[in-house]
Design an enzyme around this catalytic site. Structure first.
Site, PDB file in Angstrom:
ATOM      1  CB  VAL A   1       0.264  10.839 -13.203  1.00 23.08           C
ATOM      2  CG1 VAL A   1       0.795   9.421 -13.030  1.00 23.08           C
ATOM      3  CG2 VAL A   1      -0.888  10.859 -14.193  1.00 23.08           C
ATOM      4  CG  ASP A   2       2.494   8.125  -9.541  1.00 26.11           C
ATOM      5  OD1 ASP A   2       1.520   7.640  -8.936  1.00 26.11           O
ATOM      6  OD2 ASP A   2       3.115   7.510 -10.425  1.00 26.11           O
ATOM      7  CB  ALA A   3       1.482  15.080  -8.859  1.00 19.76           C
TER       8      ALA A   3
ATOM      9  N   GLY B   1       4.541   7.754 -12.812  1.00 24.11           N
ATOM     10  CA  GLY B   1       3.884   7.213 -13.989  1.00 24.11           C
ATOM     11  C   GLY B   1       4.170   5.738 -14.209  1.00 24.11           C
TER      12      GLY B   1
END
Length: 272
Positions: free
Chosen positions: A262-264, A236
Site C-alpha cells: 500500500v503506497d509503497a 494508507g
C-alpha cells in the site's frame, strides 16, 4: 516498470541537474526545434555524460536539462535528458541509431528515446472514486496539452449525475465514463481489465480501492497513483489526518507506481 519510468526520472534520492539554457537568442529559430527526451540506465563508467551530450551537440541539438543520478556504492548510472533539435537535420530514425550505439557501448539496461511531437501518444485510462479534484485537474492538464496522452475512458466506483462538471467535460470531449459499483466482496477487477485492455498505463486519480496482486499481474503494465500527501510518509488511509496529527504544516501531492504494498511503489514526483 516500463512506459512511465522511461519518461520520468523516478529517482527519490538527490539528482545532479545541469543548468537550463535559453534558446531565444539561438541562431536557429525555436519554431524549427522539436523537443526530445532520452532516459538512460547502465553500469556507472567514465564518460557517459560526455558521450550523451556529444551525441546531441554533434547533431545540432541543445540540452535543456539533464538529470543524472548515481546511487552511492551501487555502481549504477541513471540520466534523463531534455533537449531540442531540428528534426530535418537529425531525422528520428538516425537519432534512434545514434543513441543505440551509445547504449551498446555501455551495455545499457535501458535507453529510451521519446519525441512527443513525432511519436504516437500513450493511451491511458483514469480511475477515480467519489472525489473529483484529482480527476478534474488531470483532465484540464490533458485539455491544455500538458499531458500529451489519449484518454480512452474514465472509470469510477461512484456514479455521477449528468449535471456534474466532470460528466459535462467528458461528454464534450467524447471520453466514455463507466460506473462500476464495487463492494468489499467484489472489486469487479475483471470488468475493469476488459475496459483497459488497449491502454499503455493506468492513472489512479483518488481511486480509493486497493488493486489486488492478481489485477496487477493480469494488467502487466504501469499503474500510477496520485496520492494527496507527501510519500513515503503518511501511507494508507486518512493521510491528511496523519499529516495533521504529526504537526505537518505543508503538504502536497505525490505520484508513484502502484505495487502490491500500500503506497509503497517507487516515487515519480513530489509537489508541494
Amino acid at each position: 516498470m516500463n512506459n512511465i519510468r522511461r519518461l520520468c526520472s523516478g529517482f527519490s534520492s538527490k539528482l545532479v541537474r545541469f543548468s537550463y539554457r535559453n534558446y531565444t537568442h539561438n541562431s536557429v529559430s525555436s519554431s524549427f526545434l522539436t523537443h526530445g527526451i532520452h532516459v538512460f540506465q547502465c553500469h556507472d563508467a567514465i564518460g557517459i555524460v560526455a558521450k550523451l551530450s556529444d551525441c546531441i551537440a554533434s547533431n545540432g541539438g541543445n540540452i535543456l536539462a539533464d538529470d543524472v543520478f548515481v546511487p552511492q556504492n551501487k555502481g549504477l548510472f541513471y540520466s534523463r535528458t531534455d533537449f531540442v533539435f531540428d528534426h530535418v537535420k537529425w531525422p528520428r530514425p538516425q537519432m534512434e541509431d545514434d543513441f543505440l550505439k551509445i547504449s551498446k557501448n555501455f551495455n545499457a539496461v535501458r535507453s529510451i528515446l521519446r519525441v512527443p511531437a513525432l511519436d504516437p501518444k500513450y493511451k491511458i485510462a483514469v480511475l477515480a472514486s467519489n472525489q473529483d479534484h484529482c480527476l478534474i485537474d488531470s483532465l484540464h492538464g490533458w485539455q491544455d496539452g500538458r499531458l500529451p496522452v489519449d484518454i480512452t475512458c474514465v472509470i469510477s466506483n461512484h456514479d455521477r449525475g449528468p449535471d456534474r462538471e466532470v460528466i459535462r467535460f467528458l461528454e464534450r470531449h467524447g471520453i466514455p465514463f463507466h460506473y462500476l459499483r464495487t463492494t468489499a466482496e467484489n472489486k469487479i477487477e475483471e470488468d475493469i481489465l476488459k475496459l483497459v485492455q488497449n491502454t499503455d498505463f493506468l492513472v489512479l486519480a483518488r481511486y480509493v480501492q486497493i488493486m489486488s496482486s492478481a489485477f496487477l499481474r493480469s494488467y502487466g503494465k504501469d499503474i500510477i497513483n496520485i496520492h494527496h500527501c507527501l510519500l513515503p510518509s503518511f501511507r494508507g488511509g486518512n493521510p491528511c489526518k496523519q499529516a495533521y496529527d504529526a504537526g505537518v504544516k505543508l503538504i502536497g501531492a505525490t505520484s508513484h507506481f502502484v505495487t502490491e504494498g500500500v503506497d509503497a511503489g517507487p516515487i515519480l514526483l513530489n509537489k508541494w
